[in-house]
Design a protein around this motif. Sequence first.
Motif, PDB file in Angstrom:
ATOM      1  N   GLU A   1      -4.625   9.304  -0.391  1.00 21.89           N
ATOM      2  CA  GLU A   1      -5.614   8.205  -0.298  1.00 21.89           C
ATOM      3  C   GLU A   1      -4.751   7.066  -0.284  1.00 21.89           C
ATOM      4  OE1 GLU A   1      -9.377  10.092  -2.836  1.00 21.89           O
ATOM      5  OE2 GLU A   1      -7.743   8.995  -3.665  1.00 21.89           O
TER       6      GLU A   1
ATOM      7  N   CYS B   1      -0.479  -0.663  -4.320  1.00 19.55           N
ATOM      8  CA  CYS B   1       0.604  -0.240  -5.032  1.00 19.55           C
ATOM      9  C   CYS B   1       0.409  -0.707  -6.660  1.00 19.55           C
ATOM     10  CB  CYS B   1       2.028  -0.675  -4.560  1.00 19.55           C
ATOM     11  SG  CYS B   1       2.338   0.177  -2.855  1.00 19.55           S
TER      12      CYS B   1
ATOM     13  N   ARG C   1      -3.745   3.589  -1.336  1.00 18.12           N
ATOM     14  CA  ARG C   1      -4.005   2.713  -2.415  1.00 18.12           C
ATOM     15  C   ARG C   1      -3.077   1.466  -2.606  1.00 18.12           C
ATOM     16  NH1 ARG C   1      -8.340   4.860  -2.066  1.00 18.12           N
ATOM     17  NH2 ARG C   1      -9.218   6.020  -3.595  1.00 18.12           N
TER      18      ARG C   1
ATOM     19  N   TYR D   1       0.781  -1.166  -0.021  1.00 21.52           N
ATOM     20  CA  TYR D   1      -0.066   0.098  -0.046  1.00 21.52           C
ATOM     21  C   TYR D   1       0.895   1.040  -0.057  1.00 21.52           C
ATOM     22  CZ  TYR D   1      -4.315  -2.500   1.195  1.00 21.52           C
ATOM     23  OH  TYR D   1      -5.454  -3.192   0.912  1.00 21.52           O
ATOM     24  N   THR D   2       0.348   2.372  -0.582  1.00 20.95           N
ATOM     25  CA  THR D   2       1.073   3.406  -0.518  1.00 20.95           C
ATOM     26  C   THR D   2      -0.087   4.707  -0.504  1.00 20.95           C
ATOM     27  OG1 THR D   2       2.752   5.118  -1.488  1.00 20.95           O
ATOM     28  CG2 THR D   2       1.300   3.791  -3.114  1.00 20.95           C
ATOM     29  N   TYR D   3       0.374   5.913  -0.148  1.00 15.15           N
ATOM     30  CA  TYR D   3      -0.625   7.009  -0.216  1.00 15.15           C
ATOM     31  C   TYR D   3      -0.476   7.931  -1.672  1.00 15.15           C
ATOM     32  CZ  TYR D   3      -2.486   6.865   4.401  1.00 15.15           C
ATOM     33  OH  TYR D   3      -3.223   6.268   5.460  1.00 15.15           O
ATOM     34  N   ASN D   4      -1.405   8.053  -2.332  1.00 16.76           N
ATOM     35  CA  ASN D   4      -1.160   8.748  -3.667  1.00 16.76           C
ATOM     36  C   ASN D   4      -1.296  10.181  -3.540  1.00 16.76           C
ATOM     37  OD1 ASN D   4      -3.868   9.494  -3.286  1.00 16.76           O
ATOM     38  ND2 ASN D   4      -4.781   7.954  -4.704  1.00 16.76           N
ATOM     39  N   LYS D   5      -1.104  10.773  -4.716  1.00  9.50           N
ATOM     40  CA  LYS D   5      -1.080  12.616  -4.583  1.00  9.50           C
ATOM     41  C   LYS D   5      -2.393  12.964  -3.895  1.00  9.50           C
ATOM     42  CE  LYS D   5       2.075  12.711  -8.760  1.00  9.50           C
ATOM     43  NZ  LYS D   5       2.368  13.447  -9.729  1.00  9.50           N
ATOM     44  N   SER D   6      -3.478  12.406  -3.812  1.00  5.68           N
ATOM     45  CA  SER D   6      -4.496  12.916  -3.274  1.00  5.68           C
ATOM     46  C   SER D   6      -4.735  12.482  -1.774  1.00  5.68           C
ATOM     47  CB  SER D   6      -5.977  12.308  -4.082  1.00  5.68           C
ATOM     48  OG  SER D   6      -6.061  12.694  -5.137  1.00  5.68           O
TER      49      SER D   6
ATOM     50  N   ASN E   1      -4.224  -0.011  -7.680  1.00  2.86           N
ATOM     51  CA  ASN E   1      -4.624   1.121  -7.456  1.00  2.86           C
ATOM     52  C   ASN E   1      -6.043   1.079  -6.388  1.00  2.86           C
ATOM     53  OD1 ASN E   1      -4.308   3.987  -7.174  1.00  2.86           O
ATOM     54  ND2 ASN E   1      -5.684   4.222  -8.701  1.00  2.86           N
TER      55      ASN E   1
ATOM     56  N   SER F   1      -9.047   9.409   3.281  1.00  2.49           N
ATOM     57  CA  SER F   1      -7.825  10.031   3.068  1.00  2.49           C
ATOM     58  C   SER F   1      -7.125  10.713   4.239  1.00  2.49           C
ATOM     59  CB  SER F   1      -7.951  11.058   1.845  1.00  2.49           C
ATOM     60  OG  SER F   1      -8.711  12.222   2.596  1.00  2.49           O
TER      61      SER F   1
END
Length: 476
Positions: free
Chosen positions: A109, A113, A111, A102-107, A116, A207
Amino acid sequence: MTTTTSKTIDECVICREESTKLYQCCSNEADQICELCWSKLISSAMTSGKIGLLFNEKLSCVCCSEPIKRECLPKEIQTRINSILSTVPNTKNPKTIEEFNYTYNKSNELRHCLTNEKFIFLTQRHYNLLGSCIDTYIQSLIKSDPWNYEEIWLPIKDESTNDHHDQVNIFISNDFKTNENGCLILIQGSGVVRPGQWARSCCINESLDIGSMFPYMAKAKEHNLSVIILNPNQTSYVVVDKPIDTEDAASINKEENAAGEGTNSTNEKQDTTVVNTTSTDTKDNSTDEQILSTSENKDKKEENCDSDDILSFYLSSDPLPRPLTKKISNLSTSREHVLYVYDQIITKSPAKKFYIVAHSAGGDCLMYLLRKRQDKILPNLAKIAFTDSVHSLLPLDSNEIKNFFKANAIHFVASDEPMGKLIDYVYDFSRRPACQEVSAGHPKHEYTSGYSVQGVFQFFFPSDKTQDEDIERIKL
């Protein structure tokens, strides 16, 4: 379970649609289901938080009540199932969210990896260990650019040390010791949340803009306020690395709680997790210490662990073994924590005005502080914003506190009404609201702080007319 493909057109037992390709879940050939219905059934298990049962062969078929064998599901569904399995780390001692894929996207949130996709609940154990890594991730952001907050360990020791096992951390902005304009004090609710969070569930399922304190930190910077982030939930530390029996730990911790937490409100609201209607964020404060203790001695042991053993570990419905914990000196309860931080840290700020945001049980802690330090804190206290908080005015409270609440406090409560709309409740005499109450803009408790940030700062600074649509997403 078998796949039936023939020129003969058969009927799906669920949707009754005809198909040449049906998937059988038992020896009864009459119980055959089409791919679309299987997709709906598995998706339903995901959204209801029951997909972990599939991997343990405990998810029953709706037709025959026998366990569903995932290896016999349609290939497209198996691919999605495998992506969920990829969120199981290769270690029992995960330290980063990336180990869960998992990772945090530019928003901001969370998601997957690779796919998405949003977070999918697997088991409570998996959720808790991921949550612990998110705690670490958020605190690392707090200490990094562009925030660069200072981490302070309490209680304060006479000599500096790198050993903080018996302390609790809080954070102050880099201008806390020099900013004379004003200071924002942030107090979260009870449960597992740690510094920088209002609700772990929102950080995972929504988020960081909703579940974390970063929007408040950004608004404080806009208004030239320093910030201090408290940590009232972490009131104990691990004293025994080796996990003890559940009954022994429960007995010991029960005695500690009876001795130390007796002053806390009995009507505390706690942050509850909304993870596909599963899982809770409401557990005792020793759980994160439990995770830490359980993980510290596992690196060497895991060299001999195979993938099946690790998978079984994460799919287990059993709670992690509980370690023996001890209360932190001078900070053994949430109320003690807030009082200690005020006496030892906040009083050293040169700020001429203080603004406070208290969520959930943080409101109870704040009321305790006001009653204990009224003469010191009220002269410089500008305004208070509660978010779906536990607080009340008592008959014995001073007129100074009561008058302050009438003019300078507001309570954003969980409600379907638009954010900021006045809530007109009918109270009996004993439950009269302590201050004006308005809607937080969301009906669920754990969302209230994230949804009311704009209203909070408009209350603090009435000239602040910035609308929600004009606010850029917080850059972390």
